[in-house]
Design an enzyme around this catalytic site. Structure first.
Site, PDB file in Angstrom:
ATOM      1  N   ASP A  18       0.657  -1.361  -0.007  1.00 29.84           N
ATOM      2  CA  ASP A  18      -0.020  -0.152   0.011  1.00 29.84           C
ATOM      3  C   ASP A  18       0.845   1.393   0.103  1.00 29.84           C
ATOM      4  O   ASP A  18       2.060   1.200   0.591  1.00 29.84           O
ATOM      5  CB  ASP A  18      -0.908   0.028   1.130  1.00 29.84           C
ATOM      6  CG  ASP A  18      -2.128   0.828   1.251  1.00 29.84           C
ATOM      7  OD1 ASP A  18      -2.255   1.463   0.002  1.00 29.84           O
ATOM      8  OD2 ASP A  18      -2.726   1.003   1.949  1.00 29.84           O
ATOM      9  N   SER A  63      -6.720  -6.022  -6.545  1.00 33.21           N
ATOM     10  CA  SER A  63      -7.714  -6.591  -5.741  1.00 33.21           C
ATOM     11  C   SER A  63      -8.950  -6.322  -6.792  1.00 33.21           C
ATOM     12  O   SER A  63      -9.085  -5.667  -7.695  1.00 33.21           O
ATOM     13  CB  SER A  63      -8.293  -5.782  -4.478  1.00 33.21           C
ATOM     14  OG  SER A  63      -8.772  -4.667  -4.971  1.00 33.21           O
ATOM     15  N   ASN A  66     -10.309  -3.087  -7.257  1.00 33.10           N
ATOM     16  CA  ASN A  66      -9.192  -1.938  -7.942  1.00 33.10           C
ATOM     17  C   ASN A  66      -9.925  -1.617  -9.493  1.00 33.10           C
ATOM     18  O   ASN A  66      -9.282  -0.846 -10.030  1.00 33.10           O
ATOM     19  CB  ASN A  66      -7.864  -2.546  -8.218  1.00 33.10           C
ATOM     20  CG  ASN A  66      -6.966  -2.519  -6.664  1.00 33.10           C
ATOM     21  OD1 ASN A  66      -6.222  -3.381  -6.359  1.00 33.10           O
ATOM     22  ND2 ASN A  66      -7.508  -1.652  -5.682  1.00 33.10           N
TER      23      ASN A  66
END
Length: 233
Positions: A18, A63, A66
């Site tokens: 992240d 993900s 996303n």
């Protein structure tokens, strides 16, 4: 010097990578520049993990949520993914690394799937460390998929703890020992919910592009100092 217990290695480390966007914003750069820097961090950290002797590493790359990002950013991410695999597959194969994808590849374009599937096939027989990349992955969807497969095979009675574990994307990987998340956030974000049931967690404010082998070593040393009780005394 770390004590002897700190030398205990986790077998399987998962990383929620992240902070690429914030890294770029701090430098007044476009978000894609942060993603490019993030790819370089992937190279550095996967090599460090391999040199450290980790058996398996799982990276949360894209993900299922996303897809909601701007189309140009998603397109840039797909291009970076292709180039990363194409440029690094020789190194992975030479080091006996087996690549693995967890998630649903069906949503990706044909060219991306071909590159990914070619890399998987090339490294399928490698017997060294495993590198799993989570693409179009969501843990809730993974659990639904496992339950459906079990019901189709043997009805509701087939749904057991053991049965679900055997139908997870990670079924052939070591149990998850350590989850690392960068950038200061402290949540799982629908990542390896089942697998992380008894995993240790390590959070850092460091943004992913700045995450270094020293940070990985710090996380691993901290893991080695913890006492894992698995619900016992």
């Amino acid at each position: 010097m770390a004590d002897a217990k700190a030398l205990t290695l986790p077998r399987h480390v998962a990383i929620i990578m992240d902070g690429n966007g914030r890294w770029a914003k701090k430098r007044l750069l476009p978000r894609v520049a942060g993603h490019r820097a993030g790819v370089e961090a992937v190279r550095t950290i996967t090599r460090a993990g391999r040199d450290m002797g980790l058996e398996a590493m799982t990276l949360y790359a894209f993900s299922s949520e996303n897809w909601k990002r701007p189309e140009d950013e998603v397109s840039a991410l797909m291009g970076l993914l292709k180039r990363f695999i194409e440029s690094d597959i020789d190194e992975f194969d030479a080091n006996n690394v087996r690549l693995k994808i967890i998630g649903d590849l069906s949503a990706f374009s044909v060219d991306v799937r071909e590159v990914v599937e070619g890399a998987l096939a090339r490294t399928a027989d490698n017997t060294g460390s495993q590198l799993a990349i989570a693409l179009n992955y969501g843990s809730q969807a993974e659990l639904v998929r496992a339950a459906r497969m079990l019901v189709e095979a043997g009805g509701p009675e087939a749904i057991t703890v053991e049965g679900i574990e055997q139908h997870l994307y990670t079924a052939d990987m070591p149990p998850l020992d350590l989850v690392i998340r960068t950038s200061g956030e402290q949540r799982l974000s629908n990542f390896l919910l089942w697998q992380a049931a008894y995993a240790e967690f390590w959070f850092t404010d460091v943004l992913w592009p700045d995450f270094s082998p020293a940070h990985l070593a710090e996380a691993v040393q901290e893991f080695g100092r913890r006492e894992r009780r698995y619900g016992g005394l």
